[in-house]
Structure formats: structure tokens, C-alpha cells
Design an enzyme around this catalytic site. Structure first.
Site, PDB file in Angstrom:
ATOM      1  N   HIS A 123      49.287  42.947  44.355  1.00  0.00           N
ATOM      2  CA  HIS A 123      49.435  41.343  45.818  1.00  0.00           C
ATOM      3  C   HIS A 123      50.081  42.358  46.438  1.00  0.00           C
ATOM      4  CE1 HIS A 123      46.560  39.109  43.025  1.00  0.00           C
ATOM      5  NE2 HIS A 123      46.704  39.953  42.642  1.00  0.00           N
TER       6      HIS A 123
ATOM      7  N   ASP B  65      49.822  44.194  49.312  1.00  0.00           N
ATOM      8  CA  ASP B  65      49.382  44.167  50.503  1.00  0.00           C
ATOM      9  C   ASP B  65      48.586  43.803  51.807  1.00  0.00           C
ATOM     10  OD1 ASP B  65      47.151  42.686  49.038  1.00  0.00           O
ATOM     11  OD2 ASP B  65      45.310  44.868  49.145  1.00  0.00           O
TER      12      ASP B  65
ATOM     13  N   GLY C 130      38.290  44.525  37.542  1.00  0.00           N
ATOM     14  CA  GLY C 130      39.452  44.815  38.390  1.00  0.00           C
ATOM     15  C   GLY C 130      39.342  46.597  39.430  1.00  0.00           C
ATOM     16  N   LEU C 131      38.049  46.797  39.545  1.00  0.00           N
ATOM     17  CA  LEU C 131      37.888  48.452  40.050  1.00  0.00           C
ATOM     18  C   LEU C 131      36.772  48.559  41.379  1.00  0.00           C
ATOM     19  CD1 LEU C 131      37.240  49.945  36.121  1.00  0.00           C
ATOM     20  CD2 LEU C 131      39.200  49.592  37.185  1.00  0.00           C
TER      21      LEU C 131
ATOM     22  N   SER D 160      33.516  45.635  45.107  1.00  0.00           N
ATOM     23  CA  SER D 160      32.866  45.681  46.052  1.00  0.00           C
ATOM     24  C   SER D 160      33.311  45.985  46.981  1.00  0.00           C
ATOM     25  CB  SER D 160      33.192  44.144  46.173  1.00  0.00           C
ATOM     26  OG  SER D 160      34.090  43.327  44.982  1.00  0.00           O
TER      27      SER D 160
ATOM     28  N   GLU E 127      35.038  41.181  53.856  1.00  0.00           N
ATOM     29  CA  GLU E 127      35.280  40.507  53.484  1.00  0.00           C
ATOM     30  C   GLU E 127      36.140  39.205  52.820  1.00  0.00           C
ATOM     31  OE1 GLU E 127      35.636  42.992  49.372  1.00  0.00           O
ATOM     32  OE2 GLU E 127      36.743  41.500  48.064  1.00  0.00           O
TER      33      GLU E 127
ATOM     34  N   ASP F  35      42.102  48.663  48.694  1.00  0.00           N
ATOM     35  CA  ASP F  35      40.944  48.503  48.247  1.00  0.00           C
ATOM     36  C   ASP F  35      39.801  49.645  48.878  1.00  0.00           C
ATOM     37  OD1 ASP F  35      42.143  47.393  46.245  1.00  0.00           O
ATOM     38  OD2 ASP F  35      40.226  45.225  45.398  1.00  0.00           O
TER      39      ASP F  35
HETATM   40  C1  GLA Z   1      42.467  42.779  44.373  1.00  0.00           C
HETATM   41  C2  GLA Z   1      42.673  42.705  45.919  1.00  0.00           C
HETATM   42  C3  GLA Z   1      43.599  43.350  46.656  1.00  0.00           C
HETATM   43  C4  GLA Z   1      44.750  43.585  46.601  1.00  0.00           C
HETATM   44  C5  GLA Z   1      44.542  43.323  44.651  1.00  0.00           C
HETATM   45  C6  GLA Z   1      45.695  42.993  43.703  1.00  0.00           C
HETATM   46  O1  GLA Z   1      41.662  44.097  44.065  1.00  0.00           O
HETATM   47  O2  GLA Z   1      41.237  43.100  46.512  1.00  0.00           O
HETATM   48  O3  GLA Z   1      43.120  43.498  47.906  1.00  0.00           O
HETATM   49  O4  GLA Z   1      45.767  42.532  46.584  1.00  0.00           O
HETATM   50  O5  GLA Z   1      43.769  42.674  44.001  1.00  0.00           O
HETATM   51  O6  GLA Z   1      46.697  44.002  44.320  1.00  0.00           O
END
Ligand code: GLA
Length: 384
Positions: A34, A36, A124-125, A128, A160, A172
Site C-alpha cells: 500500500h 505505491d 492477490g497475485l 488483472s 484500471e 502490479d
Molecule cells: C493491489 C494494488 C497495488 C498495491 C497493492 C498493495 O495489489 O493493485 O497497486 O496498492 O494492492 O500494496
């Protein structure tokens, strides 16, 4: 699912061979969560799991989209009609990329696209981001746009944020576009400057497990946006552009200035300490002190659980069980509210720790987790 299969799928669907086939990976984040969207530091690496796209150029303004992973036929759209937040299905990701490229002035006049992905969705990988980046890279090549990886990442983030309507940061997409095999990517999300940090755990007798809790999450569902808004409020109250600008040594003074804004104080404390943790991990890895990153990962998890408040019982159970069974470090990875955790451990501990986590999940009555080993893989590339 390999290049040939996706190529064959394209041919069966559209009746011709594609112009080419591209791949873009999912990621796990080693540390820097979090941060970024606060202009801070992150350190992801690419997974061997990829989205693969077979693509041909079109000149007639038509965009055809198909996924081997999702029920349903070919979606047919007109590039001139693409409009933000008009599409709530998976096609918003590839279509959003076409929209973002055109909006930035790149003359994309259509495409036939067939996609297939091995990146688990909702885990969470970054499934998208992998979809977005593979389409962006294919169109970059086919339309000879000459855009670099970080520029494609920015366009995918815009797709996005604006087209899909999810307020995510840039980690990501940059990870998928720019990671290199055998390395973690130390990324400054303010200017997207990058350093590839060698990360070869096997050479040092260690492993990294990804534990997908199977608890699904979605970033468009509000909580992510609330954290982001809270961080922006913190930056505004402290008079800085972004929380990145609060130095670790000034944290106590900053918290004191926030007075009784308890929720904002917790968010600020997470971001400032998390940026510091990324810097600590980079320096430990650079000095060859890999095992010492374990406790830093656990600190990161505690901060996400107690200050940022985005963990969940399943993620906490992975971390607690892994640490109690001898792991070197563990933490949730990605956006939170479900998804995956990572576990750093000695090679000999892979089996006992995996068994302990599976047993703890069964005892708690949770859905069995999916556990796999992650080795840093290559970023987005053309396959054929
Ligand atoms: C998701 C978001 C990223 C980042 C993470 C948390 O993956 O797409 O931009 O904020 O959560 O680090």
C-alpha cells in the site's frame, strides 16, 4: 497452457493465425504494501504464472475479445465507442488498455485477441495487471508504438483507475512489465526508477511459499479506496505531497501533529514504517544477509493487521502457524482482505510448515489453502 495452445485457440476462434503471442506474469510482493499510491517503495517479483495473449491487428475499428478461462463467446466492441466504467465484466481490462492507448494519442485501430491465464484470479497475485500488461505489450509491438515497460505500466494503471474504476497504484503493472527472472524489483513509485535485486533463495538453501487462502477479494469494493483516501488525508494534514515525504526519523513528530485523528495516525504509521522496511530489506539483501529479512516481513504483517487493518483471520493464521512451525518470516501480500500470504523458510521446513498450515486451516474449518513455491520469473515478453 502454453503459447501453442493459445495460438491454436485463436486460430479455431477467428479462422486465421495470430500476428503473435505474448505473455505477462502475475506477481507476489516481497515487501512494500500500500506504499505505491503514497509515492513510496515496493519490492515485488514476477511469478511463473502468466496471462498469454494471441493477438492480430485490425484496421477497421473493431475490437474482438475472447478468454479461454471464462464462459461466453467473443465480445465484439468498437474502439471508438469505448467509454470509462461502461463495462463490469472481465473485458473491461483489455478494452481499458485499448481505450488508454487511444486516449494517450496512440493510433490503435482494433485487434482480435484471445487470452488465457494461469494467474489465479482474486488471489492477490495480480491477475488483472497481467491481463492488462499482456494486451498493452502486444499492441505496443503490433502498432510499433515504441513504449517502454514503465510507460506501458502507467497506461495500464490508467486503464484500471479510469476505465475499470479501481483506484489501484502502479506496483502490479510495473512488476508484470519490468521484472526479471532471478530478481526482485526495487521500485520507487514516485519516478518509477528501478533496481533489479538478485533474489536466488535456492542458492542459499531457502524457499519462498505462496499460500493462497482462497478468500476472494476485489479492489473495487471500497475498503481499498478508503485506505487510499485516508492516506491522502494524512498527507494533506501534514502538508506533504504524499506520505513518502514523511521521513522515518520524523514519524513521531508527524504522529503528534495528527493529534486525535486516530485512524489517519494508524495509516500514516504503516506507510512510513513500511517504506523503511523496504529500504531495510534492500540493504539486507544487498549485504547477503537474506535470512535477516524474515523478522522484517513479520513486522510488515503486524503493521498491515493492526495499523492498516486489511488482514483477515485466514491470512493471520498462515503467518502465525508458519512462524510457530519454524519459518524465517511470513506476511500477507497484495491488497489484503483475503488473497495470499508469503512464507520464507529453510528448504527442509517446506514440508512441515506446509502440513502445519494445512492442518491449522482444517482445524479452523477454513477452505483448504493452495500452497506453491515461488521462484522469481521473467517479466512480460513476446513468445512467438
Ligand atoms: C493491489 C494494488 C497495488 C498495491 C497493492 C498493495 O495489489 O493493485 O497497486 O496498492 O494492492 O500494496
Amino acid at each position: 497452457m502454453g503459447a501453442q495452445q493459445v495460438r491454436d485457440g485463436f486460430a479455431a476462434l477467428y479462422g486465421t493465425e495470430p500476428d503473435g503471442v505474448w505473455a505477462a506474469p502475475g506477481r507476489v510482493n516481497l515487501i512494500g504494501e500500500h506504499t505505491d499510491y503514497n509515492d513510496g517503495f515496493v519490492m515485488p517479483f514476477a511469478l511463473p504464472h502468466t496471462a498469454i495473449a494471441a493477438v492480430s491487428r485490425r484496421e477497421d475499428g473493431v475490437l474482438r475479445l475472447h478468454s479461454a478461462d471464462i464462459e461466453g463467446g467473443v465480445a465484439e466492441l468498437r474502439v471508438a465507442d469505448l467509454a470509462p466504467e461502461s463495462d463490469k465484466s472481465w473485458t473491461a481490462y483489455p478494452a481499458g488498455v485499448v481505450w488508454a492507448l487511444r486516449e494517450a494519442g496512440h493510433p490503435v485501430t482494433g485487434a482480435d485477441i484471445h487470452l488465457a491465464s494461469t494467474v489465479p484470479a482474486g488471489a492477490g497475485l495480480s491477475s488483472s495487471a497481467a491481463l492488462e500488461v499482456v494486451v498493452a505489450l502486444a499492441l505496443n509491438d503490433l502498432y510499433e508504438l515504441g513504449l517502454r515497460g514503465w510507460q506501458l505500466a502507467r497506461l495500464c494503471q490508467r486503464a484500471e483507475n479510469v476505465y475499470v474504476g479501481a483506484p489501484v497504484g502502479i506496483m502490479d503493472q510495473t512488476a508484470s512489465a519490468c521484472c526479471e527472472a532471478g530478481h526482485a524489483l526495487f521500485l520507487d513509485t514516485r519516478d518509477l526508477s528501478q533496481r533489479q535485486i538478485p533474489f536466488d533463495l535456492a542458492a542459499e538453501g531457502m524457499r519462498l511459499l505462496v499460500v493462497d487462502t482462497q478468500v476472494k477479494h476485489s479492489h473495487s469494493e471500497g475498503e481499498y479506496g478508503k485506505r487510499r483516501a485516508g492516506c491522502e488525508k494524512g498527507a494533506a494534514l501534514l502538508g506533504v505531497d504524499a506520505l513518502r515525504d514523511v521521513a522515518y526519523d520524523d514519524l513521531d513528530a508527524a504522529l503528534a501533529r495528527l493529534g486525535d485523528e486516530e485512524e489517519v495516525r494508524r495509516l500514516v504509521r504503516h506507510i512510513v514504517t513500511e517504506n523503511h522496511r523496504v529500504e531495510r530489506v534492500v540493504s539486507l539483501l544487498s549485504s547477503g544477509d537474506t535470512r535477516a529479512i524474515g523478522p522484517v516481513l513479520v513486522e510488515g504483517h503486524t503493521s498491515l493487521r493492526d495499523d492498516f487493518r486489511i488482514s483477515c483471520p485466514e491470512l493471520d493464521l498462515v503467518v502465525d502457524t508458519a512462524m510457530a512451525s519454524g519459518a524465517l518470516g511470513a506476511r500477507m501480500t497484495g491488497g489484503g482482505f483475503g488473497g495470499s500470504a508469503i512464507v520464507l523458510l529453510e528448504e527442509a521446513d517446506v514440508e512441515p510448515v506446509t502440513k502445519a498450515v494445512e492442518k491449522a486451516f482444517a482445524t479452523a474449518g477454513f477452505t483448504a489453502p493452495r500452497v506453491f513455491e515461488a521462484v522469481p520469473a521473467a517479466g512480460a515478453r513476446r513468445l512467438v
